[in-house]
Design a protein around this motif. Structure first.
Motif, PDB file in Angstrom:
ATOM      1  N   GLU A  47      -1.331 -57.036 116.846  1.00  0.00           N
ATOM      2  CA  GLU A  47      -0.928 -56.170 115.749  1.00  0.00           C
ATOM      3  C   GLU A  47      -0.916 -54.703 116.175  1.00  0.00           C
ATOM      4  O   GLU A  47      -1.951 -54.142 116.563  1.00  0.00           O
ATOM      5  CB  GLU A  47      -1.894 -56.367 114.569  1.00  0.00           C
ATOM      6  CG  GLU A  47      -1.581 -55.571 113.336  1.00  0.00           C
ATOM      7  CD  GLU A  47      -0.467 -56.191 112.506  1.00  0.00           C
ATOM      8  OE1 GLU A  47       0.122 -55.467 111.681  1.00  0.00           O
ATOM      9  OE2 GLU A  47      -0.179 -57.395 112.678  1.00  0.00           O
ATOM     10  N   ASN A 300      -8.170 -53.065 120.040  1.00  0.00           N
ATOM     11  CA  ASN A 300      -7.608 -54.035 119.108  1.00  0.00           C
ATOM     12  C   ASN A 300      -8.675 -55.101 118.896  1.00  0.00           C
ATOM     13  O   ASN A 300      -8.964 -55.895 119.799  1.00  0.00           O
ATOM     14  CB  ASN A 300      -6.317 -54.651 119.659  1.00  0.00           C
ATOM     15  CG  ASN A 300      -5.613 -55.491 118.607  1.00  0.00           C
ATOM     16  OD1 ASN A 300      -6.091 -56.554 118.232  1.00  0.00           O
ATOM     17  ND2 ASN A 300      -4.471 -55.011 118.134  1.00  0.00           N
ATOM     18  N   SER A 302     -10.100 -58.157 116.532  1.00  0.00           N
ATOM     19  CA  SER A 302      -9.789 -59.139 115.491  1.00  0.00           C
ATOM     20  C   SER A 302     -10.989 -60.060 115.264  1.00  0.00           C
ATOM     21  O   SER A 302     -11.615 -60.520 116.209  1.00  0.00           O
ATOM     22  CB  SER A 302      -8.578 -59.994 115.883  1.00  0.00           C
ATOM     23  OG  SER A 302      -7.420 -59.197 115.998  1.00  0.00           O
ATOM     24  N   ARG A 304     -11.754 -63.541 112.899  1.00  0.00           N
ATOM     25  CA  ARG A 304     -11.041 -64.479 112.038  1.00  0.00           C
ATOM     26  C   ARG A 304     -11.859 -65.736 111.782  1.00  0.00           C
ATOM     27  O   ARG A 304     -12.725 -66.114 112.566  1.00  0.00           O
ATOM     28  CB  ARG A 304      -9.670 -64.826 112.628  1.00  0.00           C
ATOM     29  CG  ARG A 304      -9.684 -65.793 113.791  1.00  0.00           C
ATOM     30  CD  ARG A 304      -8.284 -65.958 114.372  1.00  0.00           C
ATOM     31  NE  ARG A 304      -7.909 -64.818 115.205  1.00  0.00           N
ATOM     32  CZ  ARG A 304      -6.686 -64.308 115.262  1.00  0.00           C
ATOM     33  NH1 ARG A 304      -5.719 -64.812 114.529  1.00  0.00           N
ATOM     34  NH2 ARG A 304      -6.435 -63.289 116.053  1.00  0.00           N
ATOM     35  N   ASN A 331      -8.562 -55.980 112.681  1.00  0.00           N
ATOM     36  CA  ASN A 331      -7.975 -57.072 111.902  1.00  0.00           C
ATOM     37  C   ASN A 331      -9.050 -58.036 111.410  1.00  0.00           C
ATOM     38  O   ASN A 331      -9.898 -58.484 112.187  1.00  0.00           O
ATOM     39  CB  ASN A 331      -6.982 -57.862 112.769  1.00  0.00           C
ATOM     40  CG  ASN A 331      -5.892 -56.980 113.353  1.00  0.00           C
ATOM     41  OD1 ASN A 331      -5.197 -56.297 112.624  1.00  0.00           O
ATOM     42  ND2 ASN A 331      -5.758 -56.999 114.670  1.00  0.00           N
ATOM     43  N   ILE A 333      -9.038 -61.719 109.509  1.00  0.00           N
ATOM     44  CA  ILE A 333      -8.092 -62.773 109.136  1.00  0.00           C
ATOM     45  C   ILE A 333      -8.857 -63.988 108.608  1.00  0.00           C
ATOM     46  O   ILE A 333      -9.674 -64.573 109.326  1.00  0.00           O
ATOM     47  CB  ILE A 333      -7.229 -63.192 110.344  1.00  0.00           C
ATOM     48  CG1 ILE A 333      -6.503 -61.974 110.927  1.00  0.00           C
ATOM     49  CG2 ILE A 333      -6.218 -64.270 109.941  1.00  0.00           C
ATOM     50  CD1 ILE A 333      -6.087 -62.130 112.356  1.00  0.00           C
ATOM     51  N   GLU A 349     -13.518 -54.650 106.232  1.00  0.00           N
ATOM     52  CA  GLU A 349     -13.244 -53.830 107.421  1.00  0.00           C
ATOM     53  C   GLU A 349     -13.211 -52.368 106.993  1.00  0.00           C
ATOM     54  O   GLU A 349     -12.484 -52.019 106.059  1.00  0.00           O
ATOM     55  CB  GLU A 349     -11.898 -54.201 108.071  1.00  0.00           C
ATOM     56  CG  GLU A 349     -11.817 -55.622 108.602  1.00  0.00           C
ATOM     57  CD  GLU A 349     -11.468 -56.628 107.531  1.00  0.00           C
ATOM     58  OE1 GLU A 349     -12.062 -57.731 107.535  1.00  0.00           O
ATOM     59  OE2 GLU A 349     -10.626 -56.312 106.674  1.00  0.00           O
ATOM     60  N   ASN A 363      -6.895 -53.911 108.719  1.00  0.00           N
ATOM     61  CA  ASN A 363      -5.905 -54.869 108.218  1.00  0.00           C
ATOM     62  C   ASN A 363      -6.587 -56.134 107.708  1.00  0.00           C
ATOM     63  O   ASN A 363      -6.883 -57.047 108.481  1.00  0.00           O
ATOM     64  CB  ASN A 363      -4.922 -55.237 109.334  1.00  0.00           C
ATOM     65  CG  ASN A 363      -4.201 -54.033 109.896  1.00  0.00           C
ATOM     66  OD1 ASN A 363      -3.689 -53.219 109.149  1.00  0.00           O
ATOM     67  ND2 ASN A 363      -4.182 -53.904 111.214  1.00  0.00           N
ATOM     68  N   ILE A 365      -6.402 -59.661 106.074  1.00  0.00           N
ATOM     69  CA  ILE A 365      -5.323 -60.651 105.950  1.00  0.00           C
ATOM     70  C   ILE A 365      -5.907 -61.952 105.388  1.00  0.00           C
ATOM     71  O   ILE A 365      -6.843 -62.529 105.969  1.00  0.00           O
ATOM     72  CB  ILE A 365      -4.668 -60.922 107.322  1.00  0.00           C
ATOM     73  CG1 ILE A 365      -4.090 -59.612 107.899  1.00  0.00           C
ATOM     74  CG2 ILE A 365      -3.580 -61.975 107.205  1.00  0.00           C
ATOM     75  CD1 ILE A 365      -3.683 -59.702 109.353  1.00  0.00           C
TER      76      ILE A 365
END
Length: 437
Positions: A47, A300, A302, A304, A331, A333, A349, A363, A365
């Motif tokens: 992303e 970056n 993430s 999830r 991110n 997720i 976040e 982000n 999600i």
């Protein structure tokens, strides 16, 4: 369409190296297959991050390191990270320096319980069937170019196996040190907790000196059997010349539990992906992540959770502090698959920017394919509240101290919940070090 990829080693040399290390035939074959895949696969698509612009060429070459006669041979910065048994002797410890493991210690208590804690390279020889069953089973070698290169080039690493019903009362720890820009540094951590077992694993990644663009391409795989619990804590603190790429992934079965504690405290560009696959009914995941960006870093990060099991639960909280011209894409997720009824996924976040040039994206999600679930998210990006700063200054606090207190208050919801005191205090120290520059 795939572009031509220049690989860091040819297949013949890779096979020769694997045989020289006396690896089983299945591993030699797997390495060769993975290298071929790396030549055809693309880099992961991240992303808002052009990872193809990062330095991803310097993977180094395998260099077998000399065993440590004593932990005193470690750099002071590395030694300070070790937990002791109360008498000054670290127990249940594996140390990897550059390409290979150079120190290993396991207590008699763990041995008597049937716990296996050794280098992954040694486990290939002593517990080959177990390793073959689980290696690259949670993270696939065919996912993208990075996972394929890792499967082909990994070295050193850790294998932790906890038998059924065994409760490991003290944390086991690993230390990964790199100080040679020409030596490969791509450890693989493989953890298997059998039914109703429990264990806490802690590792640290540190570097010494300038490493001339070295790439750390690591993978963590955690297999949590029914009713088992694994706490996984990791802090990365690598030099700005190191590109840090890490996939961490857990597969959690019925009523199993994974707890992630991650500190992304390095100084160079970094990609971090921490994932829980909640396969079983009643499975749970709790992830706490903090990161601090300085200089011109690009991060970056993430986190999830993928829910397959009924009544599965995931919690994730990420806090990032960005300074100077650093950029972070954070991110969260949550994916709830069809059939995962009564699942619950919550995520938060938050990014705090300390300078006009710093950038941060949060982000959240939610991807939900089932009706009978609950899920929620919260996200924010902002700067230090100047009204708070002025208020504290009016009470005699300096601007610098006021901002420091606000930063620690921002990170406190994560740090205060970390159950491992050593990791909490270590993260506090690293935050001070990064922001005190």
């Amino acid at each position: 369409m795939s572009t031509q990829t220049v690989l860091p080693i040819d297949r013949a040399s890779l096979v020769e190296l694997s045989k020289a290390r006396q690896e089983p035939e299945w591993m030699t074959t797997l390495r060769g297959q993975a290298l071929e895949l790396a030549g055809t696969l693309e880099l992961p698509t991240l992303e808002k991050t052009r990872i193809d612009r990062w330095n991803l060429a310097s993977f180094g070459t395998y260099k077998a390191g000399a065993k440590l006669a004593s932990l005193e041979e470690l750099p002071a910065s590395a030694k300070s990270l070790l937990q002791n048994d109360g008498q000054g002797h670290p127990e249940n410890l594996i140390v990897q320096k550059n390409s290979g493991v150079v120190y290993s210690s396991v207590s008699e208590t763990l041995k008597q319980q049937g716990v296996v804690f050794t280098s992954l390279e040694e486990a290939l020889k002593s517990h080959g069937e177990l390793v073959q069953k689980y290696f690259m089973s949670v993270v696939g070698k065919d996912e993208n170019r990075l996972t394929a290169l890792h499967a082909a080039l990994w070295s050193g690493g850790v294998f932790l196996y906890v038998p059924k019903n065994v409760q490991v009362e003290v944390p086991v720890q690993a230390l990964f040190v790199t100080d040679d820009a020409e030596a490969s540094f791509s450890p693989h951590v493989l953890i298997v907790a059998e039914q109703h077992a429990s264990v806490t694993y802690v590792d640290n990644f540190v570097s010494e000196g300038s490493l001339n663009g070295l790439v750390q391409n690591g993978v963590v795989e955690v297999v949590v059997k029914p009713g088992a619990k694994v706490t996984f804590a990791s802090v990365h603190n690598l030099d700005e010349s190191v590109t840090d790429l890490t996939y961490r992934r857990a597969l959690v079965e019925n009523d199993g539990s994974i707890e992630w504690i991650v500190g992304e405290m390095h100084f160079g560009n970094a990609m971090s992906d921490t994932t829980s696959i909640l396969k079983g009914n009643g499975s749970t995941s709790d992830a706490k992540v903090i990161c601090v960006g300085t200089g011109e870093q690009k991060l970056n990060v993430s986190t999830r959770a993928v829910h397959f099991g009924k009544s599965s639960d995931s919690q994730m909280i990420t806090r990032a502090v960005m300074r100077d011209g650093a950029t972070a894409i954070i991110n969260g997720i949550t994916k709830i698959e069809k059939g995962a009824t009564k699942a619950n996924g919550e995520q938060t976040e938050k990014v705090l920017m300390l300078s006009p040039k710093a950038r941060g994206d949060a982000n959240p999600i939610l991807l939900i394919d089932e009706d009978d679930v609950t899920a929620g998210h919260a996200a924010s990006v902002g700067q230090v509240n100047q009204e708070q700063v002025y208020y504290m200054m009016s009470r005699g606090v300096t601007r610098e101290e006021a901002e420091r207190l606000i930063i620690y208050g921002f990170l406190a919801p994560v740090v205060s919940q970390i159950p491992l005191e050593q990791i909490a205090s270590q993260l506090q120290l690293l935050v001070e070090r990064k922001l005190g520059q």
